[in-house]
Enzyme design. Structure first.
Site, PDB file in Angstrom:
ATOM      1  N   ALA A  58      18.152  20.855  -2.174  1.00 55.64           N
ATOM      2  CA  ALA A  58      18.016  19.602  -2.924  1.00 55.64           C
ATOM      3  C   ALA A  58      16.559  19.247  -3.167  1.00 55.64           C
ATOM      4  CB  ALA A  58      18.698  18.473  -2.165  1.00 55.64           C
ATOM      5  N   GLY A  98      14.724  20.355  -5.815  1.00 57.98           N
ATOM      6  CA  GLY A  98      14.360  20.345  -7.239  1.00 57.98           C
ATOM      7  C   GLY A  98      14.281  18.935  -7.789  1.00 57.98           C
ATOM      8  N   ARG A 131      15.940  18.085 -16.305  1.00 53.93           N
ATOM      9  CA  ARG A 131      16.797  17.820 -17.459  1.00 53.93           C
ATOM     10  C   ARG A 131      17.527  16.476 -17.381  1.00 53.93           C
ATOM     11  NH1 ARG A 131      19.681  23.534 -17.052  1.00 53.93           N
ATOM     12  NH2 ARG A 131      18.735  23.363 -14.995  1.00 53.93           N
ATOM     13  N   GLY A 137      11.610  28.637  -5.699  1.00 54.32           N
ATOM     14  CA  GLY A 137      12.860  29.342  -5.922  1.00 54.32           C
ATOM     15  C   GLY A 137      13.865  29.088  -4.817  1.00 54.32           C
ATOM     16  N   ASP A 193      23.606  19.720  -6.283  1.00 47.43           N
ATOM     17  CA  ASP A 193      24.049  19.210  -7.588  1.00 47.43           C
ATOM     18  C   ASP A 193      25.438  19.700  -7.991  1.00 47.43           C
ATOM     19  OD1 ASP A 193      23.423  21.837  -8.103  1.00 47.43           O
ATOM     20  OD2 ASP A 193      22.053  21.437  -9.771  1.00 47.43           O
ATOM     21  N   GLY A 202      23.967  32.785 -13.164  1.00 50.03           N
ATOM     22  CA  GLY A 202      23.761  34.172 -12.744  1.00 50.03           C
ATOM     23  C   GLY A 202      25.086  34.923 -12.866  1.00 50.03           C
ATOM     24  N   ARG A 231      30.838 -15.419  -6.877  1.00 46.54           N
ATOM     25  CA  ARG A 231      29.581 -14.811  -6.422  1.00 46.54           C
ATOM     26  C   ARG A 231      29.594 -14.658  -4.902  1.00 46.54           C
ATOM     27  NH1 ARG A 231      25.504 -18.714  -8.846  1.00 46.54           N
ATOM     28  NH2 ARG A 231      24.090 -17.478  -7.548  1.00 46.54           N
ATOM     29  N   SER A 253      38.117 -35.405 -13.289  1.00 47.62           N
ATOM     30  CA  SER A 253      37.331 -34.562 -14.195  1.00 47.62           C
ATOM     31  C   SER A 253      35.900 -35.076 -14.339  1.00 47.62           C
ATOM     32  CB  SER A 253      37.983 -34.556 -15.579  1.00 47.62           C
ATOM     33  OG  SER A 253      39.257 -33.982 -15.471  1.00 47.62           O
ATOM     34  N   ALA A 281      37.284 -40.016 -12.401  1.00 46.54           N
ATOM     35  CA  ALA A 281      36.706 -39.180 -13.458  1.00 46.54           C
ATOM     36  C   ALA A 281      35.348 -39.729 -13.881  1.00 46.54           C
ATOM     37  CB  ALA A 281      37.651 -39.123 -14.643  1.00 46.54           C
TER      38      ALA A 281
HETATM   39  C1  UD1 Z   1      21.157  29.134  -9.401  1.00 42.58           C
HETATM   40  C2  UD1 Z   1      21.413  30.619  -9.138  1.00 42.58           C
HETATM   41  C3  UD1 Z   1      22.396  31.138 -10.200  1.00 42.58           C
HETATM   42  C4  UD1 Z   1      23.666  30.338 -10.165  1.00 42.58           C
HETATM   43  C5  UD1 Z   1      23.379  28.854 -10.309  1.00 42.58           C
HETATM   44  C6  UD1 Z   1      24.643  28.067 -10.045  1.00 42.58           C
HETATM   45  C7  UD1 Z   1      19.373  31.547  -8.181  1.00 42.58           C
HETATM   46  C8  UD1 Z   1      18.161  32.347  -8.424  1.00 42.58           C
HETATM   47  N1  UD1 Z   1      20.174  31.336  -9.216  1.00 42.58           N
HETATM   48  O1  UD1 Z   1      20.530  29.025 -10.671  1.00 42.58           O
HETATM   49  O2  UD1 Z   1      22.679  32.521  -9.937  1.00 42.58           O
HETATM   50  O3  UD1 Z   1      24.549  30.780 -11.182  1.00 42.58           O
HETATM   51  O4  UD1 Z   1      22.387  28.411  -9.354  1.00 42.58           O
HETATM   52  O5  UD1 Z   1      24.490  26.702 -10.342  1.00 42.58           O
HETATM   53  O6  UD1 Z   1      19.593  31.125  -7.063  1.00 42.58           O
HETATM   54  N2  UD1 Z   1      16.227  24.371  -5.471  1.00 42.58           N
HETATM   55  C9  UD1 Z   1      15.371  24.075  -4.439  1.00 42.58           C
HETATM   56  N3  UD1 Z   1      14.153  24.667  -4.405  1.00 42.58           N
HETATM   57  C10 UD1 Z   1      13.747  25.563  -5.341  1.00 42.58           C
HETATM   58  C11 UD1 Z   1      14.633  25.858  -6.386  1.00 42.58           C
HETATM   59  C12 UD1 Z   1      15.864  25.255  -6.441  1.00 42.58           C
HETATM   60  O7  UD1 Z   1      15.707  23.272  -3.564  1.00 42.58           O
HETATM   61  O8  UD1 Z   1      12.632  26.050  -5.219  1.00 42.58           O
HETATM   62  C13 UD1 Z   1      17.538  23.709  -5.503  1.00 42.58           C
HETATM   63  C14 UD1 Z   1      17.712  22.806  -6.698  1.00 42.58           C
HETATM   64  O9  UD1 Z   1      17.308  21.479  -6.395  1.00 42.58           O
HETATM   65  C15 UD1 Z   1      19.212  22.900  -6.965  1.00 42.58           C
HETATM   66  C16 UD1 Z   1      19.574  24.293  -6.466  1.00 42.58           C
HETATM   67  O10 UD1 Z   1      18.527  24.715  -5.620  1.00 42.58           O
HETATM   68  O11 UD1 Z   1      19.939  21.959  -6.208  1.00 42.58           O
HETATM   69  C17 UD1 Z   1      19.753  25.310  -7.601  1.00 42.58           C
HETATM   70  O12 UD1 Z   1      18.539  25.425  -8.312  1.00 42.58           O
HETATM   71  P1  UD1 Z   1      18.516  25.590  -9.879  1.00 42.58           P
HETATM   72  O13 UD1 Z   1      17.090  25.702 -10.303  1.00 42.58           O
HETATM   73  O14 UD1 Z   1      19.376  24.579 -10.527  1.00 42.58           O
HETATM   74  O15 UD1 Z   1      19.181  27.057 -10.008  1.00 42.58           O
HETATM   75  P2  UD1 Z   1      19.864  27.666 -11.268  1.00 42.58           P
HETATM   76  O16 UD1 Z   1      18.837  28.096 -12.238  1.00 42.58           O
HETATM   77  O17 UD1 Z   1      20.927  26.738 -11.740  1.00 42.58           O
HETATM   78 CA    CA Z   2      21.618  24.352 -11.336  1.00 46.58          CA
END
Ligand code: UD1
Ligand code: CA
Length: 460
Positions: free
Chosen positions: A10, A12, A16, A80, A105, A142, A336, A408, A426
């Site tokens: 969590a 990220g 978007r 990543g 998410d 993926g 309220r 009233s 009233a």
């Molecule tokens: C990822 C998978 C993909 C899969 C998809 C499903 C990888 C490389 N790819 O892609 O194969 O189909 O999820 O929804 O794993 N996050 C971190 N730190 C980071 C990067 C991400 O905590 O450095 C967290 C994000 O907050 C999110 C989750 O990991 O909750 C997934 O990251 P996101 O960037 O959405 O991955 P996808 O590109 O959707």
């Molecule tokens: Ca995602």
């Protein structure tokens, strides 16, 4: 199940979402998004749960302060999904068993699915099991690549995939089950030589396959369940699916919804059987509603306790209030915070109450404001009555004892007390206490000037 831990990613930002609020704290069906996968993990018996936080880490941490089964791990830079899991490793030092890896998410994921995934993984002695689904439109996910015998070989991200690989419909949900030994022995050796220069968690799949460790995929039928929320359109779509689940459970427990597609009830709201809810109502917070109630259309209820057989008429708004049994409210009433209505109270149209207690059988049927008032039993509040509770600096209380009849258009200038069994005529402005059993009347004497209007008309 024993020895199950979970890691929820969590960190990220959720770019978007185009929001000032980090994605996993966006509410969905009354709870922050992250609560849903967290509850699924808990439902599958996972403890501890490690949340990998990064963007707005403090806000996420704060939300879970005091939850003994949750640890937060910091990922300062989002390099990543593989790197995110590596950041969680220290929090699970010494843990041996199975690790569920989830994303923050995916609010539609069910605890039961994780229990199935764990059982699938364990009975087959796998090192890694990926939860997958077949999708009509796999764009963005993926892809799961298998050999001719159907064995899982690796996962390729859309951005790294060849056109042929892109045509694969089986996708990676981003949800996994891994043996702690395999996971933590290998997480450090991931590379970032790919289109996004990220450390992909998905590369562990290829690593397991190469090392001869058992790597499996469990496909689920309902691809909705693993839907990831990346933008607000998907947030609305996921919320609709959650509402359907909540409403279906309520209907199966005896609650009637005239149009479940247009009824907005948060997770955790409790409603008794034989209660009927009309369309376009929203019911949120820790609300409880009894049996046999009628909630008409356009009603909004938050954090209320409502007893049996109450009727809330169209367009009313109820906040932090308590209604005992057989109470009628509305249409267009506003209760309220701090309103307490005892049995058989009636609140009519265009009545507003705040921090007000009404005794059994009392009525305020039309166009009234009651603030900071304590009203006894069987009191009648006439149309247009106003408690003048605020002098510009302080709020003051109005007390009306049992069996009082307020006519009233009465103003009660607080602090003031009206004794039991009295009658307020009233049009009276009550500025002094009224002793029990009295009549209080204050009116400017009426003057009739005969012929006045006719004379005025003749002049012009
Ligand atoms: C990822 C998978 C993909 C899969 C998809 C499903 C990888 C490389 N790819 O892609 O194969 O189909 O999820 O929804 O794993 N996050 C971190 N730190 C980071 C990067 C991400 O905590 O450095 C967290 C994000 O907050 C999110 C989750 O990991 O909750 C997934 O990251 P996101 O960037 O959405 O991955 P996808 O590109 O959707
Ligand atoms: Ca995602």
């Amino acid at each position: 199940m024993e020895n199950v831990a979970a890691i929820i990613l969590a960190a990220g930002k959720g770019t978007r979402m185009k929001s000032g609020l980090v994605k996993v704290l966006h509410p969905i069906a009354g709870r922050p998004m992250i609560d849903w996968p967290l509850e699924a993990a808990r439902g599958a018996g996972a403890a501890p749960v490690v949340l990998v936080v990064g963007h707005q880490a403090e806000a996420v941490r704060e939300r879970f302060q005091g939850a003994g089964d949750i640890a937060c791990a910091m990922q300062a830079e989002q390099l990543g999904t593989g790197h995110a899991v590596a950041c969680a490793a220290p929090a699970l030092a010494g843990f041996s068993g199975t690790v569920l890896i989830l994303c923050g998410d995916t609010p539609l994921l069910r605890g039961g699915t994780l229990t199935d995934l764990l059982a699938f993984h364990r009975t087959r002695g796998a090192a890694v099991t990926v939860l997958t689904a077949r999708m009509e439109n796999p764009h963005g996910y993926g892809r799961v690549l298998r050999d001719e015998a159907g064995r899982v070989l690796r996962i390729v991200e859309q951005k790294d995939a060849s056109p042929q690989e892109c045509s694969v419909r089986e996708i990676n949900s981003g949800i996994y089950c891994m043996e702690a030994g395999f996971l933590f022995d290998n997480i450090g050796s991931l590379g970032n030589d790919n289109a996004q220069n990220e450390f992909y968690l998905t590369d562990l799949v290829a690593m397991a396959a190469q090392k001869g460790a058992t790597c499996l995929a469990m496909a689920i039928e309902d691809s909705d369940e693993i839907m990831g929320v990346n933008d607000r359109a998907q947030l609305a779509q996921a919320a609709r699916i959650l509402r359907r689940r909540i409403n279906r459970d309520l209907m199966l427990s005896g609650v009637s919804l005239i149009d479940p597609e247009q009824t907005y009830i948060d997770q955790g709201v409790v409603i008794g059987p034989d209660t009927l809810i009309h369309p376009n109502c929203s019911i949120s917070g820790p609300t409880q509603i009894g049996n046999g109630c009628l909630i008409e259309s356009g009603v909004s209820i938050s954090s209320c306790r409502i007893g049996d057989r109450c009727r809330i008429k169209a367009g009313s708004v109820l906040e932090d209030s308590e209604l005992r049994a057989d109470v009628a409210v509305g249409p267009m009433a506003h209760l309220r915070p701090g309103t307490v209505l005892n049995d058989h109270v009636k609140i009519g149209n265009f009545v507003e109450t705040k921090k007000t207690i009404m005794g059994e059988g009392s009525k305020a049927s039309h166009l009234t404001y009651l603030g900071d008032a304590e009203i006894g039993r069987d009191v009648n509040i006439g149309c247009g009555t106003i408690t003048c509770n605020y002098d510009g600096v302080k709020k003051h209380r109005t007390v009306i004892d049992d069996n009082v009849f307020v006519g009233s258009d009465v103003q009660l200038v607080a602090p003031v007390r009206v004794g039991a069994d009295s009658l307020i005529a009233a049009g009276t402005t009550v500025t002094r206490d009224v002793p029990a059993g009295s009549l209080a009347i204050s009116r400017t004497p009426q003057v009739n000037r005969e012929g006045w209007r006719i004379r005025m008309k003749k002049k012009t």
